[in-house]
Design a protein around this motif. Structure first.
Motif, PDB file in Angstrom:
ATOM      1  N   TRP A 130       5.358 -11.276  92.736  1.00 32.56           N
ATOM      2  CA  TRP A 130       6.421 -10.295  92.498  1.00 32.56           C
ATOM      3  C   TRP A 130       7.970 -10.814  93.219  1.00 32.56           C
ATOM      4  O   TRP A 130       8.842 -10.770  92.794  1.00 32.56           O
ATOM      5  CB  TRP A 130       6.515  -8.990  92.790  1.00 32.56           C
ATOM      6  N   ARG A 131       7.549 -11.469  94.648  1.00 33.63           N
ATOM      7  CA  ARG A 131       8.670 -12.243  95.305  1.00 33.63           C
ATOM      8  C   ARG A 131       8.335 -13.370  95.176  1.00 33.63           C
ATOM      9  O   ARG A 131       7.789 -14.154  95.884  1.00 33.63           O
ATOM     10  CB  ARG A 131       8.829 -11.361  96.414  1.00 33.63           C
ATOM     11  N   GLN A 132       8.869 -14.109  94.055  1.00 38.21           N
ATOM     12  CA  GLN A 132       8.563 -15.531  93.927  1.00 38.21           C
ATOM     13  C   GLN A 132       8.998 -16.346  94.856  1.00 38.21           C
ATOM     14  O   GLN A 132      10.207 -16.358  95.080  1.00 38.21           O
ATOM     15  CB  GLN A 132       8.836 -15.945  92.430  1.00 38.21           C
ATOM     16  N   SER A 133       8.146 -17.326  95.519  1.00 37.06           N
ATOM     17  CA  SER A 133       8.701 -18.325  96.412  1.00 37.06           C
ATOM     18  C   SER A 133       7.835 -19.808  96.018  1.00 37.06           C
ATOM     19  O   SER A 133       7.064 -19.911  96.429  1.00 37.06           O
ATOM     20  CB  SER A 133       8.206 -17.886  97.926  1.00 37.06           C
ATOM     21  N   LYS A 134       8.529 -20.160  95.105  1.00 32.32           N
ATOM     22  CA  LYS A 134       7.476 -21.361  94.339  1.00 32.32           C
ATOM     23  C   LYS A 134       7.564 -22.533  95.474  1.00 32.32           C
ATOM     24  O   LYS A 134       8.523 -22.788  95.882  1.00 32.32           O
ATOM     25  CB  LYS A 134       8.386 -21.934  93.103  1.00 32.32           C
ATOM     26  N   GLU A 135       6.499 -22.821  95.664  1.00 30.85           N
ATOM     27  CA  GLU A 135       6.206 -24.122  96.650  1.00 30.85           C
ATOM     28  C   GLU A 135       6.716 -25.270  96.140  1.00 30.85           C
ATOM     29  O   GLU A 135       6.259 -25.919  94.773  1.00 30.85           O
ATOM     30  CB  GLU A 135       4.693 -24.105  97.000  1.00 30.85           C
ATOM     31  N   LYS A 136       7.273 -26.149  96.744  1.00 28.22           N
ATOM     32  CA  LYS A 136       7.800 -27.501  96.236  1.00 28.22           C
ATOM     33  C   LYS A 136       6.640 -28.753  96.486  1.00 28.22           C
ATOM     34  O   LYS A 136       6.335 -28.587  97.729  1.00 28.22           O
ATOM     35  CB  LYS A 136       9.203 -27.912  96.649  1.00 28.22           C
ATOM     36  N   VAL A 137       6.280 -29.320  95.679  1.00 23.60           N
ATOM     37  CA  VAL A 137       5.439 -30.486  95.795  1.00 23.60           C
ATOM     38  C   VAL A 137       6.362 -31.741  95.597  1.00 23.60           C
ATOM     39  O   VAL A 137       6.692 -32.134  94.686  1.00 23.60           O
ATOM     40  CB  VAL A 137       4.332 -30.657  94.982  1.00 23.60           C
ATOM     41  N   ALA A 138       6.414 -32.635  96.778  1.00 23.05           N
ATOM     42  CA  ALA A 138       7.367 -33.740  96.682  1.00 23.05           C
ATOM     43  C   ALA A 138       6.886 -34.944  96.051  1.00 23.05           C
ATOM     44  O   ALA A 138       7.819 -35.510  95.256  1.00 23.05           O
ATOM     45  CB  ALA A 138       7.372 -34.162  98.296  1.00 23.05           C
ATOM     46  N   ALA A 139       5.560 -35.048  95.868  1.00 22.92           N
ATOM     47  CA  ALA A 139       5.282 -36.301  94.881  1.00 22.92           C
ATOM     48  C   ALA A 139       4.387 -35.998  93.984  1.00 22.92           C
ATOM     49  O   ALA A 139       3.235 -36.411  93.935  1.00 22.92           O
ATOM     50  CB  ALA A 139       4.348 -37.288  96.056  1.00 22.92           C
ATOM     51  N   PHE A 140       4.501 -35.022  93.123  1.00 20.99           N
ATOM     52  CA  PHE A 140       3.664 -34.299  92.240  1.00 20.99           C
ATOM     53  C   PHE A 140       3.270 -35.395  91.151  1.00 20.99           C
ATOM     54  O   PHE A 140       2.153 -35.662  90.674  1.00 20.99           O
ATOM     55  CB  PHE A 140       4.353 -33.158  91.576  1.00 20.99           C
ATOM     56  N   GLU A 141       4.287 -36.103  90.711  1.00 18.82           N
ATOM     57  CA  GLU A 141       4.077 -36.960  89.598  1.00 18.82           C
ATOM     58  C   GLU A 141       3.488 -38.275  90.053  1.00 18.82           C
ATOM     59  O   GLU A 141       2.479 -38.673  89.458  1.00 18.82           O
ATOM     60  CB  GLU A 141       5.641 -37.705  89.067  1.00 18.82           C
ATOM     61  N   THR A 142       3.393 -38.722  91.447  1.00 22.62           N
ATOM     62  CA  THR A 142       2.649 -39.768  91.958  1.00 22.62           C
ATOM     63  C   THR A 142       1.098 -39.237  92.015  1.00 22.62           C
ATOM     64  O   THR A 142       0.360 -40.183  91.681  1.00 22.62           O
ATOM     65  CB  THR A 142       3.165 -40.013  93.224  1.00 22.62           C
ATOM     66  N   ILE A 143       1.019 -37.908  92.584  1.00 24.80           N
ATOM     67  CA  ILE A 143      -0.205 -37.654  92.499  1.00 24.80           C
ATOM     68  C   ILE A 143      -1.053 -37.563  90.968  1.00 24.80           C
ATOM     69  O   ILE A 143      -2.075 -37.933  91.059  1.00 24.80           O
ATOM     70  CB  ILE A 143      -0.230 -36.245  93.367  1.00 24.80           C
ATOM     71  N   GLN A 144      -0.320 -37.149  90.088  1.00 20.71           N
ATOM     72  CA  GLN A 144      -0.857 -37.022  88.709  1.00 20.71           C
ATOM     73  C   GLN A 144      -1.295 -38.357  88.389  1.00 20.71           C
ATOM     74  O   GLN A 144      -2.242 -38.560  87.783  1.00 20.71           O
ATOM     75  CB  GLN A 144       0.025 -36.412  87.716  1.00 20.71           C
ATOM     76  N   GLN A 145      -0.377 -39.270  88.572  1.00 15.63           N
ATOM     77  CA  GLN A 145      -0.449 -40.741  87.947  1.00 15.63           C
ATOM     78  C   GLN A 145      -1.885 -41.295  88.663  1.00 15.63           C
ATOM     79  O   GLN A 145      -2.651 -41.864  87.934  1.00 15.63           O
ATOM     80  CB  GLN A 145       0.606 -41.596  88.693  1.00 15.63           C
ATOM     81  N   ALA A 146      -2.218 -41.276  90.043  1.00 23.64           N
ATOM     82  CA  ALA A 146      -3.118 -41.471  90.910  1.00 23.64           C
ATOM     83  C   ALA A 146      -4.494 -40.931  90.217  1.00 23.64           C
ATOM     84  O   ALA A 146      -5.436 -41.573  89.913  1.00 23.64           O
ATOM     85  CB  ALA A 146      -2.948 -41.112  92.250  1.00 23.64           C
ATOM     86  N   ILE A 147      -4.442 -39.506  89.794  1.00 29.95           N
ATOM     87  CA  ILE A 147      -5.584 -39.066  89.120  1.00 29.95           C
ATOM     88  C   ILE A 147      -5.933 -39.543  87.816  1.00 29.95           C
ATOM     89  O   ILE A 147      -7.066 -39.949  87.634  1.00 29.95           O
ATOM     90  CB  ILE A 147      -5.045 -37.450  89.127  1.00 29.95           C
ATOM     91  N   TRP A 148      -4.818 -39.760  86.950  1.00 30.73           N
ATOM     92  CA  TRP A 148      -5.216 -40.216  85.667  1.00 30.73           C
ATOM     93  C   TRP A 148      -5.401 -41.708  85.553  1.00 30.73           C
ATOM     94  O   TRP A 148      -6.237 -41.932  84.710  1.00 30.73           O
ATOM     95  CB  TRP A 148      -3.844 -40.190  84.823  1.00 30.73           C
ATOM     96  N   GLU A 149      -5.175 -42.491  86.568  1.00 27.22           N
ATOM     97  CA  GLU A 149      -5.342 -43.964  86.625  1.00 27.22           C
ATOM     98  C   GLU A 149      -6.693 -44.060  87.717  1.00 27.22           C
ATOM     99  O   GLU A 149      -6.835 -45.387  87.665  1.00 27.22           O
ATOM    100  CB  GLU A 149      -4.173 -44.769  86.997  1.00 27.22           C
ATOM    101  N   ASP A 150      -7.218 -43.233  88.239  1.00 29.43           N
ATOM    102  CA  ASP A 150      -8.424 -43.489  89.150  1.00 29.43           C
ATOM    103  C   ASP A 150      -7.909 -44.473  90.317  1.00 29.43           C
ATOM    104  O   ASP A 150      -8.720 -45.457  90.580  1.00 29.43           O
ATOM    105  CB  ASP A 150      -9.514 -43.970  88.541  1.00 29.43           C
ATOM    106  N   ARG A 151      -6.573 -44.227  90.891  1.00 26.69           N
ATOM    107  CA  ARG A 151      -6.141 -45.203  91.933  1.00 26.69           C
ATOM    108  C   ARG A 151      -6.289 -44.574  93.289  1.00 26.69           C
ATOM    109  O   ARG A 151      -5.888 -43.379  93.198  1.00 26.69           O
ATOM    110  CB  ARG A 151      -4.904 -45.679  91.422  1.00 26.69           C
ATOM    111  N   LYS A 152      -6.469 -45.141  94.182  1.00 28.00           N
ATOM    112  CA  LYS A 152      -6.423 -44.741  95.800  1.00 28.00           C
ATOM    113  C   LYS A 152      -4.979 -44.049  96.038  1.00 28.00           C
ATOM    114  O   LYS A 152      -4.040 -44.667  95.613  1.00 28.00           O
ATOM    115  CB  LYS A 152      -7.093 -45.534  96.689  1.00 28.00           C
ATOM    116  N   LEU A 153      -4.888 -43.178  96.816  1.00 30.37           N
ATOM    117  CA  LEU A 153      -3.642 -42.735  97.206  1.00 30.37           C
ATOM    118  C   LEU A 153      -3.424 -42.466  98.913  1.00 30.37           C
ATOM    119  O   LEU A 153      -4.507 -41.983  99.405  1.00 30.37           O
ATOM    120  CB  LEU A 153      -3.281 -41.350  96.503  1.00 30.37           C
ATOM    121  N   LYS A 154      -2.185 -42.841  99.300  1.00 27.17           N
ATOM    122  CA  LYS A 154      -2.148 -42.714 100.849  1.00 27.17           C
ATOM    123  C   LYS A 154      -1.117 -41.562 100.850  1.00 27.17           C
ATOM    124  O   LYS A 154      -0.024 -41.704 100.397  1.00 27.17           O
ATOM    125  CB  LYS A 154      -1.709 -44.018 101.294  1.00 27.17           C
TER     126      LYS A 154
END
Length: 322
Positions: A130-154
């Motif tokens: 009800w009181r929306q406070s959306k959390e920001k994810v700084a590196a969301f696209e990078t995280i997704q790319q690592a997941i799709w490509e099975d690559r390690k992430l620092k």
């Protein structure tokens, strides 16, 4: 993505029987030439698409061909229209200005479209608060790319205590819990959950990793969630609740759980057992209701609530006299 487009072509042809190159191009928002290349690709992998020439011609599937997509029941199709909010799809980059359900509706057989539309119009899932406070994810696209490509992430990660650490992980999947995202990853062979908003930065590594053969994200998350709930600290308090606040207790917040309620006593007060994460939460909660909630047990909690109340009175009396 081309794979999605090829599947959509098969769905269109199965549901509509026959479509021209231009009709398919318009539906999929690509050029006629792209459709012709896609048809060659489908033929190459053994999908029996044939072209009929003439005024009433077009592309169709051979009559004896039936893919697994055709086994969707009406209930399956209706269920596809009840999916999480558009905000989550936008987080993942899977939704543009057009709701994807419009395209799904158009691809359904005509005799099922009314039922699917009815489901869409009657059930809506909103994962926001009800009181929306959306959390920001700084590196969301990078995280997704690592997941799709099975690559390690620092990652540079902020732990619950506020300390920040570097972690080299093998990302396995993302989970949306309410309006929060969690990254499930392997570190030194151990599965861990990372709150995505606490990942301050992420750097994609060139090194790939081998995904665990029997890992299933949904099953793992349910087990992880159950373990988390079982290990939560619990502090139970037996109370009596005044009639004037019974409704407020019924719709209580996240800090307390009503474990047991009994019928009201002769004074109209409701005996109940409340569960908190710890004693301090219980003390502060009880104090907030003043004389509308009576502690029955543990008895020592009464003294601690009284002590906190006295300190608050002293604090404000001193502040007002200065």
């Amino acid at each position: 993505m081309r794979a999605d487009r090829l599947i959509n072509i098969m769905v269109f042809l199965q549901n509509r029987g026959k479509m021209t190159t231009k009709e398919l191009a318009d539906e999929l928002e690509v050029s006629d030439r792209t459709i012709l290349r896609d048809m060659d690709a489908l033929s190459t992998v053994g999908i029996p698409v044939v072209a009929e020439r003439g005024k009433w011609g077009g592309w169709r599937l051979l009559d004896n061909f039936r893919s697994e997509l055709s086994t969707l029941t009406l209930e399956d199709m209706k269920a596809l229209f009840v999916f999480p909010s558009k905000e989550l799809l936008q987080d993942l980059g899977l939704s543009d200005s057009i709701d994807p359900r419009h395209r799904l509706l158009a691809s359904l057989p005509v005799n099922h479209q009314a039922d699917a539309q009815a489901m869409w119009d009657r059930i809506h899932i909103d994962v926001s608060t009800w009181r929306q406070s959306k959390e920001k994810v700084a590196a969301f696209e990078t995280i997704q790319q690592a997941i799709w490509e099975d690559r390690k992430l620092k990652i540079y990660y902020e732990k619950a205590d506020g300390n920040k650490v570097d972690r080299l992980i093998e990302p396995l999947g993302l989970v949306a819990k309410g309006n929060r995202w969690y990254l499930v990853a392997s570190k030194n062979g151990e599965l861990r959950n990372y709150r995505a908003s606490r990942i301050h930065s992420a750097k994609l590594q060139m090194e790939k990793f081998e995904r665990p053969a029997h890992f299933h994200l949904a099953s793992y998350w349910e087990q992880s969630k159950d373990n988390f709930i079982r290990n939560l600290p619990a502090y139970d308090v037996e109370v009596e609740i005044a009639p004037s606040i019974i409704k407020r207790i019924t719709f209580t917040g996240k800090f307390v759980q009503v474990i047991k309620k009994e019928s009201a006593n002769e004074q109209g007060w409701l005996p109940a057992i409340l569960r908190f994460n710890d004693k301090q939460e219980a003390i502060e909660y009880m104090l907030g209701f003043g004389d509308q909630m009576k502690i029955v047990s543990p008895e020592h909690l009464i003294d601690e609530v009284v002590s906190l109340a006295k300190r608050a009175i002293t604090f404000y009396q001193r502040d007002s006299s200065s």
